[in-house]
Design a protein around this motif. Structure first.
Motif, PDB file in Angstrom:
ATOM      1  N   ASN A 144       6.023   6.105  -2.829  1.00 23.85           N
ATOM      2  CA  ASN A 144       4.794   6.436  -2.108  1.00 23.85           C
ATOM      3  C   ASN A 144       3.587   5.752  -2.746  1.00 23.85           C
ATOM      4  OD1 ASN A 144       5.957   8.247  -0.125  1.00 23.85           O
ATOM      5  ND2 ASN A 144       6.319   9.650  -1.836  1.00 23.85           N
ATOM      6  N   ALA A 191      10.869  10.771   0.293  1.00 22.80           N
ATOM      7  CA  ALA A 191      11.372  11.809  -0.606  1.00 22.80           C
ATOM      8  C   ALA A 191      11.454  11.286  -2.030  1.00 22.80           C
ATOM      9  CB  ALA A 191      12.743  12.294  -0.134  1.00 22.80           C
ATOM     10  N   TYR A 239       3.295  19.020   1.991  1.00 25.54           N
ATOM     11  CA  TYR A 239       2.752  17.810   1.391  1.00 25.54           C
ATOM     12  C   TYR A 239       1.827  18.138   0.220  1.00 25.54           C
ATOM     13  CZ  TYR A 239       3.944  16.022   6.083  1.00 25.54           C
ATOM     14  OH  TYR A 239       4.570  15.700   7.259  1.00 25.54           O
ATOM     15  N   TRP A 243       8.010  13.309   8.324  1.00 30.79           N
ATOM     16  CA  TRP A 243       7.119  13.368   7.153  1.00 30.79           C
ATOM     17  C   TRP A 243       6.095  12.231   7.307  1.00 30.79           C
ATOM     18  CZ3 TRP A 243       7.257  17.169   3.492  1.00 30.79           C
ATOM     19  CH2 TRP A 243       8.359  18.019   3.532  1.00 30.79           C
ATOM     20  N   LYS A 256       3.636  22.839   5.896  1.00 27.20           N
ATOM     21  CA  LYS A 256       4.040  22.678   7.283  1.00 27.20           C
ATOM     22  C   LYS A 256       4.034  24.036   7.978  1.00 27.20           C
ATOM     23  CE  LYS A 256       6.876  18.477   7.144  1.00 27.20           C
ATOM     24  NZ  LYS A 256       8.042  17.835   7.788  1.00 27.20           N
ATOM     25  N   ARG A 285       5.809  14.525  -1.073  1.00 29.46           N
ATOM     26  CA  ARG A 285       6.438  15.706  -0.491  1.00 29.46           C
ATOM     27  C   ARG A 285       6.501  16.827  -1.532  1.00 29.46           C
ATOM     28  NH1 ARG A 285      11.816  13.990   3.035  1.00 29.46           N
ATOM     29  NH2 ARG A 285      11.007  12.049   3.958  1.00 29.46           N
ATOM     30  N   ASN A 286       6.461  18.090  -1.033  1.00 27.86           N
ATOM     31  CA  ASN A 286       6.797  19.227  -1.892  1.00 27.86           C
ATOM     32  C   ASN A 286       7.705  20.156  -1.104  1.00 27.86           C
ATOM     33  OD1 ASN A 286       5.214  21.197  -0.396  1.00 27.86           O
ATOM     34  ND2 ASN A 286       3.386  20.315  -1.358  1.00 27.86           N
TER      35      ASN A 286
END
Length: 460
Positions: free
Chosen positions: A258, A253, A290, A191, A309, A285-286
């Protein structure tokens, strides 16, 4: 006095006229395909085919290309753009250009064995033809035995506008404007968000998580300056291609971990960047990838972009101006990339490595498991290197295994080193030997358009 000046002018005119008469005629501007063989793998739906001139043309050049089919039928299995009429594609290379392309697209939901092909032949052109007048496009992956390519760096000379990806096994180059994106997002297990090193972007971390609370008071513009002796390697991503050593670290995560980063899009500069070149971003993150939050540094609201991704690619790319953009070919569809990029240099004053802007760098596809090694001709020549020599080669997994070691570029001279060549193992295990032919007027080349040659040594 008038007589003397007039006589001198007449003498000079005579001399120049004599020189012009003695000048050798300009070589033919030859037209040909980039390669003789290319593949359209089962996972690829379309491909652009390029026809090139030796140099830019002053006038438009008409070209007609004839199709010969093996196992496929036009309109049933594939189409072209421009469309073919009676087995002929009509093209024009515009004045001021040196190339033209046409597209081949497979029809959806067709069944092919993989041995089908279409051969394209330059039937007529408004200029003499070169050696590669035919191209065979296979409707399946190929493993090229090798070819020569002139890489299309585009305008800009030492600061060529494009970076160029090369796929040896398919004889394909993909030229992409190096400033078309701002950030790239890892598609694998990591990530990580990386900067556009090939445009010279840089980043610094703030201690805030609220992007709206960040403004120009959180940074000094001088601290964002990079290149030409300014900045640190911590402001850019790892130049050896280790994505775990990126400037912005891991996207956690845990959302509250972040932080907001400031990104300079000014590139390498002799002065601090303008405030308008600073963006603020925060990445989360999702479920599928992202979520990017981004804005101008003094904005009190932000925009949001979702980047999913995709395991077929090393990275997905995003532009602050246009959103998600296509840049790299699929991870198994390129081996090396050439172009301008931030790299590193050793500063004798501070005894530290610093960011440095380099032209004509070559990086290998580290994330796609491509490896490379340098071989000196004092050990074995390029012509004589064969499969039995591979065992003595130590492959390097770092992306800068080739880097700038293939060329000299300094105030005292420039050109390709002729005492070395490279061996490249692609992600599938095919091994190629690679020679840089020229890249600079000093060695017969043109800056921004390097010529390379490669040959298959061992098929996987």
């Amino acid at each position: 006095m008038l007589f003397r000046i007039t006589a001198l002018m007449l003498m000079l005119t005579t001399v120049f006229s004599a020189c012009e008469k003695d000048d050798p005629p300009m070589a033919d501007n030859l037209i040909q395909f980039e390669a003789a063989d290319q593949g359209l793998g089962t996972d690829v739906n379309s491909k652009d085919i390029t026809i090139k001139l030796s140099r830019n043309s002053d006038a438009a050049i008409p070209v007609t290309v004839e199709l010969t089919e093996t196992g496929v039928v036009y309109g049933t299995h594939y189409t072209t753009s421009p469309a073919a009429a009676a087995g002929i594609i009509t093209l024009t290379i515009p004045a001021g250009s040196n190339s033209v392309s046409f597209n081949v697209t497979k029809k959806a939901d067709i069944l092919l064995n993989g041995d089908e092909s279409v051969s394209f032949n330059i039937k007529a052109a408004g200029t003499p033809v070169g050696q590669t007048t035919k191209l065979k496009l296979s409707f399946g992956s190929i493993v090229s035995t090798g070819t020569s390519l002139e890489l299309n760096g585009g305008e800009g000379g030492s600061s060529a506008v494009n970076h160029v990806f090369v796929d040896f096994s398919n004889n394909v180059q993909t030229a992409v404007n190096r400033k078309v994106y701002d950030l790239k997002f890892a598609s694998g297990a990591d990530w990580r968000v990386l900067l556009n090193n090939v445009a010279g972007w840089a980043a610094v971390k703030t201690n805030k998580t609220d992007i709206n609370a960040v403004n120009e008071g959180d940074v000094t513009l001088a601290s964002m300056q990079i290149g030409y002796g300014f900045g640190t390697l911590a402001m850019i991503d790892d130049v050896e291609g280790d994505i775990t050593k990126n400037a912005m670290g891991e996207v956690s995560a845990t959302e509250s971990d972040n932080k907001v980063f400031l990104v300079s899009t000014a590139g390498a500069t002799f002065t601090p960047p303008a405030i308008t070149a600073i963006k603020k971003i925060r990445v989360l993150r999702n479920a599928n990838g992202y979520t990017l939050q981004y804005a101008d540094i003094n904005a009190t609201t932000f925009q949001t972009l979702t980047i999913e991704k995709n395991s077929a690619y090393n990275f997905r790319f995003a532009s602050f101006a246009t959103g998600v953009v296509s840049v790299e070919p699929a991870k198994d569809r390129w081996d090396i990339v050439w172009g301008w990029s931030f790299y590193k240099a050793f500063d004798d004053v501070t005894s530290k490595w610093i960011p440095y802007a380099y032209s004509d760098l070559v990086f290998s596809n580290r994330s796609g498991n491509v490896q490379a090694a340098e071989v000196l001709t004092s050990t074995v020549s390029y012509a004589d290197f064969k499969e039995s020599n591979i065992a003595a080669v130590t492959f390097d997994t770092r992306s800068d295994a080739i880097g700038a070691k293939w060329r000299l570029a300094s105030q005292t001279g420039a050109g390709v080193y002729t005492d070395r060549f490279y061996v490249v193992k692609d992600g599938a295990g095919n091994v190629y030997k690679l020679k840089f032919v020229n890249f600079h007027p000093s060695d017969g080349g043109k800056r921004g358009y390097p010529n390379i040659e490669y040959k298959l040594v061992k098929k996987a």
